[in-house]
Design an enzyme around this catalytic site. Structure first.
Site, PDB file in Angstrom:
ATOM      1  N   TYR A 126       0.842  -1.197   0.000  1.00  0.00           N
ATOM      2  CA  TYR A 126       0.000   0.000   0.000  1.00  0.00           C
ATOM      3  C   TYR A 126       0.881   1.252   0.000  1.00  0.00           C
ATOM      4  CZ  TYR A 126      -3.815  -3.123   1.461  1.00  0.00           C
ATOM      5  OH  TYR A 126      -4.761  -4.104   1.532  1.00  0.00           O
ATOM      6  N   GLU A 127       0.288   2.356  -0.409  1.00  0.00           N
ATOM      7  CA  GLU A 127       1.050   3.593  -0.613  1.00  0.00           C
ATOM      8  C   GLU A 127       1.689   4.155   0.658  1.00  0.00           C
ATOM      9  OE1 GLU A 127      -1.795   6.259  -2.300  1.00  0.00           O
ATOM     10  OE2 GLU A 127      -3.081   6.227  -0.548  1.00  0.00           O
ATOM     11  N   ASN A 128       1.140   3.800   1.813  1.00  0.00           N
ATOM     12  CA  ASN A 128       1.704   4.303   3.072  1.00  0.00           C
ATOM     13  C   ASN A 128       2.925   3.512   3.517  1.00  0.00           C
ATOM     14  OD1 ASN A 128       0.548   1.882   3.886  1.00  0.00           O
ATOM     15  ND2 ASN A 128      -1.286   2.869   4.698  1.00  0.00           N
ATOM     16  N   GLY A 157      -2.448   8.585  -4.120  1.00  0.00           N
ATOM     17  CA  GLY A 157      -1.360   7.991  -4.901  1.00  0.00           C
ATOM     18  C   GLY A 157      -1.797   7.499  -6.267  1.00  0.00           C
TER      19      GLY A 157
END
Lengths: 304, 261
Positions: free
Chosen positions: B50-52, B131
């Site tokens: 995931y983008e985090n 994102g």
């Protein structure tokens, strides 16, 4: 830069001292560790004309916009991710200019990250993923130089670059801090390490104050060494209704309640009156939420 | 058991493209549920990023409401940050497949999640990029997911390009320096599966059983090509449908809003 013990302020005093009307302010968090308690205090103190920078806007930015605190917004995303349902105040501001018009500038998350990284490192720019042809490349409002395209000096064609972003003030939620300002985060950190280092002044809002010897046990979790931090606030549950990794979960019912109430201007005002103004401070907010609800959300057990 | 709805069928069609053991970049909303269903059906060994900066390599006990609902980090092997996720894993080509939701998508796979109408005076304001731009800019084997069958979701060209598809055609994407191999490969929706020709234009490659080419054509804002002898995609079998329905019921408990009917 300063070493030694840092001022430990209440949230109220931190806002009074550091956030006048019109302040340029980067708020940390990426739909987790969003310091919502800060937004509530800004609303209680009726701040106006703020320039808010926040990667993922969420409920926090929605509330600041709905309450009329912000005039400018730099963001990559503003929505209520539970449902998901629209960030209604954000929509009303942009579609109907209610309660007043706001200026918006947008970056994608990757470009925002790189711009903060350039600011953090004091580099003239950072390359980023190609974004030519997209809306945020062509559509520019108050940051006309948010992107540029340069020739790769090492060959290979065009490169998209972003300038350094250096917010005048940053306020971030962290899990724990010591009296010297050494601030630790657990779990994912998104862009937070670079964002903290990009800010000219930095305040951290911690779930708890711990002894320095506790900090030393996990030095790799320190996201800002004390010398980067200007002031410290200790405010448990400051990130509610988002998550604080290792401390508490996202509060889904509260996000849903906010989503429902904020559908209309009147409903939003009721939320502000009941949950923000009427509670007086964040401890009051948590008292209204209730200890049973807090117990359901709490992850952290004794002996973390 | 009642027959699968087209919405339910979309999850099988999309999940079916996910290969066991693959490294996936998964965006917000239905792609998260789709990868979870794939994990339960045939791909237990996928690794989702995931983008985090979270790496999720197992079935979490609950469906996260978004990648930043840290239920997604439960027993994670890695919690890093956005520089790692978007550049070191995705941009470097280490991610093999990318799933992103496409609220509004046009003929060339350009996605709008920002604004309908003029940007400065939008008719409908949407969330913005997150994102999503990077996922479409950098993602290999990019699959777009749309739960909509409303014509307004498929205009000939979008008002705002949040996530770049083939822009005004594949040549433009190449000319601007996007990496080879990037750009949308498929779109799945309740009608079936859509692919992109050498010019970057979307066409119908497979339709769910019972969906006619005319019905597909009527859903798009341009005269979309339907491949002659297009594939007829099978309905889920009973076991598959059971898993899909369990996960949709679970999503509802987790405050997801499901389409009517």
């Amino acid at each position: 830069v300063s070493t030694g013990e840092k001022p430990v302020l209440s949230l109220r005093d931190a806002v009074r001292r550091y956030v006048p009307d019109g302040q340029e302010l980067l708020i940390g968090g990426f739909a987790f560790s969003d310091p919502t308690a800060l937004a509530h205090e800004l609303i209680r103190q009726k701040r106006k004309g703020l320039y808010i920078m926040k990667t993922s806007g969420g409920v926090l930015v929605d509330q600041l916009v709905g309450a009329g605190c912000a005039d400018r917004l730099l963001s990559c995303h503003v929505w209520n991710s539970v449902g998901p349902v629209p960030a209604h105040c954000f929509r009303r501001a942009l579609e109907q200019r209610k309660p007043h018009a706001i200026e918006i500038e947008e970056l994608s998350y990757g470009a925002f990250t790189m711009s903060l990284l350039a600011g953090a490192c004091d580099l003239p720019f950072m390359p980023t993923t190609p974004v030519q042809g997209t809306g945020h490349f062509t559509q520019r409002t108050f940051l006309p130089n948010k992107f540029a395209v340069v020739d790769n000096p090492f060959g290979g064609g065009a490169v998209c670059v972003v300038p350094p972003l250096k917010p005048a003030l940053g306020v971030f939620h962290v899990q724990r801090v010591d009296k010297f300002g050494n601030a630790q985060m657990f779990g994912p950190t998104g862009e937070m390490r670079y964002a903290m280092a990009a800010c000219k002044k930095l305040i951290v809002i911690a779930e708890e104050m711990v002894d320095t010897k506790v900090i030393r046990e996990r030095p790799e979790a320190t996201v800002a060494p004390g010398f980067m931090v200007d002031a410290v606030v200790v405010e448990p549950w400051a990130a509610h209704p988002t998550d604080s990794y290792g401390y508490y979960y996202r509060d889904l019912p509260h996000n849903a309640l906010y989503g429902e109430m904020s559908r209309t201007e009147e409903g939003f005002q009721r939320y502000v009156d009941e949950w923000i103004i009427g509670t007086g401070n964040h401890a009051g907010f948590m008292a209204k939420l209730g200890s049973e609800r807090a117990a359901e959300l709490r992850i952290r057990k004794e002996g973390w | 058991m009642a027959a699968a709805t087209r919405f339910e069928q979309m999850f099988l069609t999309g999940a079916g493209r996910i290969k066991d053991g693959a490294v996936l970049f998964v965006g917000f909303h239905w792609p998260m549920l789709m990868s979870r269903i794939a994990r339960r059906l045939h791909a237990p060994n996928i690794v989702v990023v995931y983008e985090n900066g979270i790496v999720e390599d197992r079935l979490t006990s609950v469906l996260p409401t978004s990648p930043c609902d840290l239920a997604s980090a439960e027993q994670a092997t890695t919690c890093a940050g956005s520089l790692e996720a978007l550049y070191m894993w995705l941009g470097s080509g280490r991610v093999q497949m990318t799933l992103v939701e496409a609220a509004i998508v046009d003929r060339y796979g350009n996605v709008n999640t920002t604004a309908v109408g003029p940007y400065l005076q939008p008719k409908v304001r949407l969330p913005g990029s997150g994102g999503g731009t990077e996922l479409s800019s950098l993602g290999r084997d990019l699959m777009l997911v749309s739960a909509s069958v409303n014509k307004r979701s498929y205009p000939a060209s979008v008002d705002y390009i949040t996530s770049p598809g083939y822009l005004s055609g594949a040549q433009e994407r190449n000319r601007l320096g996007y990496k080879p191999g990037t750009g949308p490969k498929t779109l799945v929706n309740p009608l079936g599966i859509f692919k992109f020709d050498e010019n970057g234009e979307m066409y119908a490659a497979g339709l769910h059983a019972g969906v006619t080419p005319d019905e597909a054509r009527a859903t798009f804002g341009w005269p979309i090509k339907v491949q002659s002898n297009h594939e007829v995609l099978p309905a889920p079998n009973e076991d598959e449908l059971k898993v899909i329905r369990q996960e949709l019921a679970h999503a509802k408990e987790r405050y997801y809003l499901l389409p009517e009917g």
